[in-house]
Design a protein around this motif. Structure first.
Motif, mmCIF file in Angstrom:
data_model
loop_
_atom_site.group_PDB
_atom_site.id
_atom_site.type_symbol
_atom_site.label_atom_id
_atom_site.label_comp_id
_atom_site.label_asym_id
_atom_site.label_seq_id
_atom_site.Cartn_x
_atom_site.Cartn_y
_atom_site.Cartn_z
ATOM 1 N N SER A 51 -4.440 4.066 6.172
ATOM 2 C CA SER A 51 -5.620 4.886 6.413
ATOM 3 C C SER A 51 -5.577 6.162 5.568
ATOM 4 O O SER A 51 -4.500 6.631 5.189
ATOM 5 N N PRO A 52 -6.735 6.733 5.274
ATOM 6 C CA PRO A 52 -6.778 7.946 4.447
ATOM 7 C C PRO A 52 -5.968 9.108 5.014
ATOM 8 O O PRO A 52 -5.443 9.926 4.247
ATOM 9 N N ASP A 53 -5.844 9.198 6.344
ATOM 10 C CA ASP A 53 -5.059 10.284 6.925
ATOM 11 C C ASP A 53 -3.572 9.950 7.010
ATOM 12 O O ASP A 53 -2.761 10.785 7.439
ATOM 13 N N GLY A 54 -3.203 8.738 6.609
ATOM 14 C CA GLY A 54 -1.802 8.349 6.587
ATOM 15 C C GLY A 54 -1.187 8.050 7.941
ATOM 16 O O GLY A 54 0.013 7.825 8.030
ATOM 17 N N LYS A 55 -1.994 7.987 8.987
ATOM 18 C CA LYS A 55 -1.448 7.789 10.329
ATOM 19 C C LYS A 55 -1.347 6.324 10.748
ATOM 20 O O LYS A 55 -0.606 5.988 11.673
ATOM 21 N N THR A 56 -2.115 5.456 10.064
ATOM 22 C CA THR A 56 -2.187 4.057 10.472
ATOM 23 C C THR A 56 -2.059 3.154 9.257
ATOM 24 O O THR A 56 -2.672 3.417 8.221
ATOM 25 N N ALA A 57 -1.276 2.095 9.406
ATOM 26 C CA ALA A 57 -1.214 1.052 8.389
ATOM 27 C C ALA A 57 -1.637 -0.257 9.032
ATOM 28 O O ALA A 57 -1.530 -0.435 10.251
ATOM 29 N N VAL A 58 -2.134 -1.188 8.208
ATOM 30 C CA VAL A 58 -2.494 -2.497 8.731
ATOM 31 C C VAL A 58 -1.927 -3.579 7.814
ATOM 32 O O VAL A 58 -1.783 -3.384 6.608
ATOM 33 N N TRP A 83 -1.931 -3.667 13.563
ATOM 34 C CA TRP A 83 -2.019 -2.212 13.433
ATOM 35 C C TRP A 83 -0.641 -1.591 13.609
ATOM 36 O O TRP A 83 0.084 -1.900 14.565
ATOM 37 N N ILE A 84 -0.268 -0.735 12.677
ATOM 38 C CA ILE A 84 1.049 -0.093 12.675
ATOM 39 C C ILE A 84 0.874 1.414 12.795
ATOM 40 O O ILE A 84 0.125 2.024 12.020
ATOM 41 N N ALA A 139 0.860 -1.183 0.000
ATOM 42 C CA ALA A 139 0.000 0.000 0.000
ATOM 43 C C ALA A 139 0.893 1.229 0.000
ATOM 44 O O ALA A 139 1.880 1.292 0.745
ATOM 45 N N LEU A 140 0.543 2.185 -0.846
ATOM 46 C CA LEU A 140 1.283 3.444 -0.916
ATOM 47 C C LEU A 140 0.577 4.463 -0.028
ATOM 48 O O LEU A 140 -0.625 4.703 -0.176
ATOM 49 N N ALA A 141 1.330 5.048 0.893
ATOM 50 C CA ALA A 141 0.748 6.013 1.825
ATOM 51 C C ALA A 141 0.325 7.289 1.094
ATOM 52 O O ALA A 141 0.787 7.560 -0.022
ATOM 53 N N PRO A 142 -0.534 8.099 1.706
ATOM 54 C CA PRO A 142 -0.966 9.346 1.068
ATOM 55 C C PRO A 142 0.157 10.328 0.771
ATOM 56 O O PRO A 142 -0.023 11.229 -0.055
ATOM 57 N N ASP A 143 1.337 10.153 1.390
ATOM 58 C CA ASP A 143 2.455 11.043 1.075
ATOM 59 C C ASP A 143 3.081 10.733 -0.278
ATOM 60 O O ASP A 143 3.979 11.433 -0.737
ATOM 61 N N LEU A 184 6.031 3.235 1.001
ATOM 62 C CA LEU A 184 5.402 1.966 0.633
ATOM 63 C C LEU A 184 5.445 1.005 1.815
ATOM 64 O O LEU A 184 6.509 0.789 2.420
ATOM 65 N N PHE A 185 4.294 0.420 2.137
ATOM 66 C CA PHE A 185 4.198 -0.611 3.161
ATOM 67 C C PHE A 185 3.992 -1.937 2.442
ATOM 68 O O PHE A 185 3.021 -2.108 1.714
ATOM 69 N N ILE A 186 4.920 -2.892 2.655
ATOM 70 C CA ILE A 186 4.966 -4.111 1.858
ATOM 71 C C ILE A 186 4.841 -5.325 2.779
ATOM 72 O O ILE A 186 5.587 -5.459 3.756
ATOM 73 N N ALA A 187 3.910 -6.222 2.460
ATOM 74 C CA ALA A 187 3.745 -7.452 3.230
ATOM 75 C C ALA A 187 4.705 -8.507 2.693
ATOM 76 O O ALA A 187 4.685 -8.827 1.509
ATOM 77 N N ASN A 188 5.545 -9.048 3.577
ATOM 78 C CA ASN A 188 6.526 -10.086 3.206
ATOM 79 C C ASN A 188 6.080 -11.429 3.780
ATOM 80 O O ASN A 188 6.234 -11.687 4.978
ATOM 81 N N GLU A 189 5.557 -12.276 2.919
ATOM 82 C CA GLU A 189 4.941 -13.515 3.390
ATOM 83 C C GLU A 189 5.945 -14.466 4.032
ATOM 84 O O GLU A 189 5.648 -15.140 5.013
#
Length: 354
Positions: free
Chosen positions: A164-171, A182-183, A120-124, A128-133
């Motif tokens: 999240s739309p405000d860019g404060k939280t990633a999951v 929750w990150i 997922a690419l953050a609003p900034d 990039l937040f990347i899931a590594n299986e």
């Protein structure tokens, strides 16, 4: 009677254009034609797992207009906010590839950690937040500096990612741990976990950021989580007449911006569920291709595109009527899908996310 210019004359009740005047009109028409021809419709990019390619569908003709090679086993796709950069999770190449969407040329690879599945690419527009299986982490990369900012321990076999739309939280969803992790984005640290159904695959925030939807493939459910309390407030189940329950496997999720509808891909049932996002009631099941994986909607939310792995095609759905209108053959085992807005649209001009 007025003569419009020195290049035209009034004769026998009508204007007679001189050759020079006619040439000017033809030149103007030609320039307008070139301008119209240079405008591009929105494009739909589809990753083909088995072919190691990306197919591009023209949003007007709904034909595949080009296909280009990428890394091994491509899955997740996303665009920069201006649509000029395509990111591809090349899972078996252990890389996130940065690609020119106009030519398909590889610009460079980003460090991604092992087996990147989704991101997922953050609003900034750079984080990039990347899931590594393979190694149970979420890798955070600055796409501009190409540096790893953090590797965050999460559950076993992370798969889905959302910011999240405000860019404060990633999951991150972890398939084996059966949790949503929750990150906290400012500190890049895991802060909480919410248990969900078996094998969670995808996650999506509502446009207002108040709810998170998470699909559980083997559990056959979708959890709706309040982002303030991080508690599940609703668990949605599915039932299709004539389809065995174990074939109703929720994966990709797309929500409308107005908060009215959610669309959920139901895997080997070959159906997309339409859900009232306020009452959480299932309203409809749309028949699509075989083994539907992921979903993407056009910026105006008039059409929905599904990737159907086994049948090797994309189903185009008219959102207003909730009916399929076209099937587009792509490569083998299509998985990810992302829509690139048309050139010149407000979404591209303002740099809005596709």
């Amino acid at each position: 009677m007025r003569v419009p210019s020195a290049d035209a004359a009034y004769e026998n009740g009508r204007f007679r254009m001189s050759r020079a005047w006619t040439a000017r009109l033809l030149l103007c028409a030609g320039l307008l034609g070139l301008a119209a021809g240079s405008a591009k419709a929105e494009e739909i990019f589809v990753s083909n797992e088995r072919d190691n390619t990306v197919s591009v569908i023209d949003g007007t003709s709904l034909d595949v207009v080009r296909t280009f090679p990428v890394g091994r086993r491509p899955r997740g796709l996303t665009f920069s906010r201006d649509g000029r950069t395509l990111y591809v999770c090349a899972s078996d190449s252990d890389a996130v590839q940065v690609i020119d969407p106009e030519t398909g040329a590889l610009r460079h690879n980003l460090p991604s950690g092992e087996d990147p599945e989704q991101f997922a690419l953050a609003p900034d527009d750079r984080t990039l937040f990347i899931a590594n299986e393979e190694n149970a982490t979420t890798t955070v990369v600055d796409a501009q500096t190409r540096k790893v900012l953090a590797q965050i321990d999460v559950g076993i076999e992370p798969e889905g990612m959302a910011v999240s739309p405000d860019g404060k939280t990633a999951v991150t969803t972890s398939e084996t741990t059966n949790m949503v992790h929750w990150i906290d984005v400012p500190t890049l640290s895991a802060t909480d976990a919410t248990p969900v159904g078996q094998r969670p695959r995808a996650a999506a925030f509502s446009a207002d950021g108040r709810m998170l939807w998470a699909s559980s493939e083997i559990g056959g459910t979708v959890a709706v989580i309040d982002t303030a309390s991080r508690k599940v407030v609703e668990t949605i189940e599915f039932a299709v007449k004539g389809i065995a329950a174990d074939r109703l496997q929720p994966v990709g999720i797309t929500l409308t911006r107005d908060g009215r509808f959610a669309f959920v891909a139901l895997g080997p049932s070959d159906r997309v569920a339409v859900i009232d996002a306020k009452t959480y009631k299932v309203l409809n099941y749309i028949l699509v291709g075989r083994r539907v994986w992921q979903l993407a909607m056009t910026p105006d939310e008039s059409r929905l595109f599904t990737t159907n792995g086994v049948s090797g095609d994309v189903t185009v759905i008219d959102v207003a009527t909730q009916r399929p209108i076209r099937s587009v053959k792509v490569g083998r085992f299509p998985w990810g899908v992302a829509v690139r807005p048309a050139v010149g649209t407000p979404e591209r001009a303002a740099g809005a996310a596709p």
